[in-house]
Design a protein around this motif. Sequence first.
Motif, short mmCIF file in Angstrom:
data_model
loop_
_atom_site.label_atom_id
_atom_site.label_comp_id
_atom_site.label_asym_id
_atom_site.label_seq_id
_atom_site.Cartn_x
_atom_site.Cartn_y
_atom_site.Cartn_z
N GLY A 17 -4.49 9.88 -2.24
CA GLY A 17 -5.19 9.58 -3.48
C GLY A 17 -6.69 9.51 -3.26
O GLY A 17 -7.34 10.54 -3.05
N PHE A 18 -7.23 8.28 -3.21
CA PHE A 18 -8.67 8.09 -3.06
C PHE A 18 -8.93 6.86 -2.20
O PHE A 18 -8.07 5.99 -2.06
CB PHE A 18 -9.34 7.93 -4.43
N ALA A 19 -10.12 6.82 -1.63
CA ALA A 19 -10.54 5.68 -0.83
C ALA A 19 -11.86 5.15 -1.39
O ALA A 19 -12.68 5.91 -1.90
CB ALA A 19 -10.71 6.07 0.64
N ALA A 66 -7.72 -7.88 -2.17
CA ALA A 66 -8.19 -6.50 -1.96
C ALA A 66 -9.38 -6.57 -1.02
O ALA A 66 -10.52 -6.67 -1.45
CB ALA A 66 -8.57 -5.87 -3.29
N ALA A 67 -9.08 -6.55 0.27
CA ALA A 67 -10.13 -6.73 1.27
C ALA A 67 -10.24 -5.48 2.15
O ALA A 67 -9.28 -4.74 2.34
CB ALA A 67 -9.81 -7.94 2.14
N GLY A 68 -11.47 -5.25 2.67
CA GLY A 68 -11.70 -4.14 3.58
C GLY A 68 -11.74 -2.80 2.88
O GLY A 68 -12.02 -2.70 1.68
N GLU A 69 -11.45 -1.76 3.63
CA GLU A 69 -11.39 -0.42 3.05
C GLU A 69 -10.18 -0.33 2.12
O GLU A 69 -9.08 -0.75 2.47
CB GLU A 69 -11.29 0.63 4.14
N LEU A 70 -10.40 0.20 0.93
CA LEU A 70 -9.35 0.24 -0.08
C LEU A 70 -8.83 1.65 -0.27
O LEU A 70 -9.60 2.62 -0.33
CB LEU A 70 -9.88 -0.30 -1.41
N GLY A 92 -5.17 -2.72 0.20
CA GLY A 92 -6.18 -3.18 1.14
C GLY A 92 -5.63 -3.35 2.53
O GLY A 92 -4.49 -2.94 2.82
N GLU A 93 -6.39 -3.98 3.39
CA GLU A 93 -5.98 -4.15 4.79
C GLU A 93 -4.74 -5.02 4.92
O GLU A 93 -4.02 -4.95 5.92
CB GLU A 93 -7.13 -4.74 5.59
#
Length: 260
Positions: A17-19, A66-70, A92-93
């Motif tokens: 999907g997307f980041a 929703a933490a860090g790279e999503l 999230g992470e």
Amino acid sequence: MTSYTDLIAAMTATEAGFAAHVTDDWRQGRTTYGGLSAALCLEAALKAVPDAPPLRSGQFAFVGPAAGELEIRTQILRRGKSTLFMGVDLVGEQGLATRAILTFGAARESRLAHLDLPAPAAVAPDEAPDFFPEGRGPNFTRQFEFKTAGGAPIGASGPPDFRVWIRHKDPAARSLAALVALADALPPAAITLFPERAPISTMTWALDVLAQPASDDDGWRLMKSRADTALEGYSAQDMAVWDRAGTPLIVARQNVAVFI
């Protein structure tokens, strides 16, 4: 600060999907601000299906932080002649953070036309006092301007009712997704009932889109949030958003957990 426009422009496509990378100035405690999480789900859906009809409704469950790279994963659930249902997971992470179901629908001819949602009385935003006292509010609130339009001021006891003018500090944040990001910016109104400070956390948010604001207005949105109940550790609240001309844009319901 990372503006809303820059944050969305930095989203990248992935196999799933997307980041997205959310900077600390969009955080609310240990998690990404819930309104931004919802907006990221909508932005990803629109990138996945560019010809989607207008958004009519969205349901969001804030499952975890929703933490860090999503990572944002989209799925078409059903597409008909005029409607599109999409599921979106924001991960999230620590695993699943937000699960969304988005309903899009093309306009259809109808003999019905009924609108009865007047904006509450409010002083003009340029005459209204600041909503958050100096230095107060989560990190993400620096992304917006807040002006008290009526109801209980932040930090005061009283009826659980907020009426506040809000707009993005980013003048380019004028999309519907940007409006969704703004529409969750108020703290839950139940905090006016707290005898002392205590944690509070949004669990679910359901919204209906009634209209989109004009692209050339001044960006101010009048928001109302009222706690209907606070029972057994949970509060149900009613929410609505109007533009400065008094046109209703969004109506919503929210369930929040209160730890007091």
